[in-house]
Motif scaffolding. Sequence first.
Motif, mmCIF file in Angstrom:
data_model
loop_
_atom_site.group_PDB
_atom_site.id
_atom_site.type_symbol
_atom_site.label_atom_id
_atom_site.label_comp_id
_atom_site.label_asym_id
_atom_site.label_seq_id
_atom_site.Cartn_x
_atom_site.Cartn_y
_atom_site.Cartn_z
ATOM 1 N N HIS A 55 0.839 -1.192 0.000
ATOM 2 C CA HIS A 55 0.000 0.000 0.000
ATOM 3 C C HIS A 55 0.878 1.248 0.000
ATOM 4 N N THR A 56 1.572 1.438 -1.111
ATOM 5 C CA THR A 56 2.471 2.570 -1.298
ATOM 6 C C THR A 56 2.069 3.303 -2.576
ATOM 7 N N PRO A 57 2.556 4.534 -2.766
ATOM 8 C CA PRO A 57 2.205 5.285 -3.988
ATOM 9 C C PRO A 57 2.510 4.529 -5.274
ATOM 10 N N MET A 58 3.660 3.860 -5.312
ATOM 11 C CA MET A 58 4.051 3.142 -6.522
ATOM 12 C C MET A 58 3.010 2.093 -6.924
ATOM 13 N N TYR A 59 2.542 1.319 -5.958
ATOM 14 C CA TYR A 59 1.586 0.245 -6.248
ATOM 15 C C TYR A 59 0.166 0.775 -6.414
ATOM 16 N N PHE A 60 -0.104 1.930 -5.833
ATOM 17 C CA PHE A 60 -1.390 2.580 -6.067
ATOM 18 C C PHE A 60 -1.516 2.958 -7.545
ATOM 19 N N MET A 116 4.139 8.000 -12.515
ATOM 20 C CA MET A 116 4.947 6.927 -11.929
ATOM 21 C C MET A 116 6.438 7.232 -12.034
ATOM 22 N N SER A 117 6.843 7.915 -13.092
ATOM 23 C CA SER A 117 8.252 8.315 -13.210
ATOM 24 C C SER A 117 8.582 9.373 -12.161
ATOM 25 N N TYR A 118 7.604 10.241 -11.855
ATOM 26 C CA TYR A 118 7.794 11.232 -10.784
ATOM 27 C C TYR A 118 7.919 10.537 -9.435
ATOM 28 N N CYS A 125 15.730 10.333 -5.738
ATOM 29 C CA CYS A 125 16.425 11.624 -5.652
ATOM 30 C C CYS A 125 16.114 12.410 -4.379
ATOM 31 N N ASN A 126 14.969 12.109 -3.760
ATOM 32 C CA ASN A 126 14.598 12.817 -2.524
ATOM 33 C C ASN A 126 13.917 11.845 -1.556
ATOM 34 N N PRO A 127 14.598 10.772 -1.179
ATOM 35 C CA PRO A 127 13.978 9.694 -0.397
ATOM 36 C C PRO A 127 13.503 10.110 0.986
ATOM 37 N N LEU A 128 14.167 11.074 1.612
ATOM 38 C CA LEU A 128 13.804 11.478 2.966
ATOM 39 C C LEU A 128 12.439 12.164 3.019
ATOM 40 N N HIS A 129 12.026 12.778 1.939
ATOM 41 C CA HIS A 129 10.749 13.487 1.899
ATOM 42 C C HIS A 129 9.698 12.741 1.063
ATOM 43 N N TYR A 130 9.993 11.475 0.746
ATOM 44 C CA TYR A 130 9.107 10.704 -0.143
ATOM 45 C C TYR A 130 7.682 10.607 0.400
ATOM 46 N N ASN A 131 7.540 10.196 1.640
ATOM 47 C CA ASN A 131 6.202 10.023 2.248
ATOM 48 C C ASN A 131 5.472 11.352 2.440
ATOM 49 N N LEU A 132 6.241 12.416 2.598
ATOM 50 C CA LEU A 132 5.638 13.733 2.773
ATOM 51 C C LEU A 132 5.127 14.282 1.438
ATOM 52 N N LEU A 134 4.588 12.505 -1.508
ATOM 53 C CA LEU A 134 3.592 11.630 -2.127
ATOM 54 C C LEU A 134 2.755 10.936 -1.049
ATOM 55 N N ASN A 135 1.999 11.724 -0.304
ATOM 56 C CA ASN A 135 1.098 11.146 0.689
ATOM 57 C C ASN A 135 -0.180 10.662 -0.010
ATOM 58 N N ASN A 136 -1.069 10.062 0.757
ATOM 59 C CA ASN A 136 -2.285 9.472 0.175
ATOM 60 C C ASN A 136 -3.143 10.502 -0.562
ATOM 61 N N LYS A 137 -3.278 11.684 0.032
ATOM 62 C CA LYS A 137 -4.109 12.723 -0.577
ATOM 63 C C LYS A 137 -3.546 13.157 -1.933
ATOM 64 N N VAL A 138 -2.238 13.350 -1.987
ATOM 65 C CA VAL A 138 -1.584 13.767 -3.238
ATOM 66 C C VAL A 138 -1.741 12.694 -4.312
ATOM 67 N N CYS A 139 -1.587 11.431 -3.929
ATOM 68 C CA CYS A 139 -1.713 10.322 -4.885
ATOM 69 C C CYS A 139 -3.114 10.263 -5.487
ATOM 70 N N VAL A 140 -4.126 10.427 -4.637
ATOM 71 C CA VAL A 140 -5.518 10.404 -5.123
ATOM 72 C C VAL A 140 -5.774 11.573 -6.059
ATOM 73 N N ILE A 141 -5.255 12.750 -5.711
ATOM 74 C CA ILE A 141 -5.441 13.939 -6.558
ATOM 75 C C ILE A 141 -4.750 13.744 -7.908
ATOM 76 N N LEU A 142 -3.518 13.246 -7.890
ATOM 77 C CA LEU A 142 -2.787 13.000 -9.134
ATOM 78 C C LEU A 142 -3.518 12.003 -10.022
ATOM 79 N N SER A 143 -4.036 10.952 -9.409
ATOM 80 C CA SER A 143 -4.776 9.934 -10.158
ATOM 81 C C SER A 143 -6.044 10.523 -10.764
ATOM 82 N N ALA A 144 -6.778 11.299 -9.967
ATOM 83 C CA ALA A 144 -8.033 11.903 -10.436
ATOM 84 C C ALA A 144 -7.782 12.891 -11.572
ATOM 85 N N VAL A 145 -6.716 13.662 -11.458
ATOM 86 C CA VAL A 145 -6.390 14.659 -12.493
ATOM 87 C C VAL A 145 -6.021 13.969 -13.807
#
Length: 312
Positions: A55-60, A116-118, A125-132, A134-145
Motif C-alpha cells: 500500500h504505497t504510492p508506486m503500487y497505487f 509513476m516516473s515522478y 532523488c529525494n527519499p527522505l521526503h518521499y512520504n511527505l 507523495l502522501n495518500n491525498k496527493v496520490c488520489v489527486i494526481l490519479s483523479a487529475v
Amino acid sequence: MMYENTTLKGFILLGFSEYPDFQVLLFFSFLIAYSLCILENIFLMVLVCLNSQLHTPMYFFLCNLSFLDICLTTLIQPKFLLTFLNMRSISFHECMGQLYLYIALQSLEYLLLTVMSYDRYVSICNPLHYNLILNNKVCVILSAVTWLISLIDPAPIMRLLTKLPFCKSHEIDHLFCDSVPLLNLSCGSITTVGITILIEVLVLPVPAFSFTLYSYTSIISVILKIQSAKGRLKAFSTCSSHLTVVSMLYLTLTCIYFVPPSSNSSSNNSKTVSLLNIILIPILNPVLYSLRNKEVKNAFIKLKKHKRISTN
C-alpha cells in the motif's frame, strides 16, 4: 449526403481478413491472449489490495495502470475477435465511441507513466521526503487529475472527426477504429484535424515524455553517484521495470503514428505494431512489475503461505 449514409451504414472492420485459412487459429490465439491479460492484471490488483506492505504510492499507481490495461484491451479485443467469426460490421456511433475511449485511455497511459516516473524520481532523488511529498491525498489527486485530463483530451479531435464525410470506402483496414485509418477513408479536407492532432501532441504527449525523460536522467545521474555496485544495482532495480514499460509504449506509439507513410506503406505493418500496443504491452506490464520486483514476489509468497495455513 455521404456523411449521412456513413452514419446509417457504419463501417466494416477488416482485421486480419487477408488470412482466410488462419481465422480459427488466430481467433483462439487472441482469445487466450485476452484472457491472460485480464487474469494477470486482476491478479496483480488483488495482490496489491490484500498485502498491506504494497500500500504505497508506486503500487497505487500500478493498480491504476492495471485497471487501465483491462479497460483498453476490453475496449478493443471483443470486437476484434468477432472479425474472425466474419462479424465485421460496426456502427458509426460505436466506431466513434471506440475511438474516443481509445484516445482517452492511451492519453491516460502515458500520463500515468509520467506520474509513476515522478514517483520513482522522488523515491531515489529525494527519499527522505518521499512520504511527505507523495502522501495518500496527493496520490488520489494526481490519479483523479490524470483520469479527468484523459477524458477531456479526445474531445476536440472527435468533434472534427464526426463531421468528416466518409465516402471513399466503408472498409477500415485495421483492427479497430483508429484515427489514421478513418482519416484515410475521408473524402473531405483533413487539414484542420491534422493541425488539431499536432497541437494536442505538443500540449500533452510531448511534455509528458519530456518530464519522464528528465526524471530518468536525474535518476540515472543519482544512481551513478552511488559508490557501491550493490547499491547502484538495488537503486536501478526499483525503476527498471517502469523504464522498460515507458520505452515500449513510446516506441510503439512512434511507430504507429509518427513513422512516415513511405516507411510504413503496408497496412499489415501498422496492424502488427498496434497488436503490440493493445495486446502485448497490457500482458507484459504485470509480468515486468512482478518478475523484476522483490516486493511483489514476497507478497505472492506470503499469500501462498497464508492460503496453505487457512486450508490446513
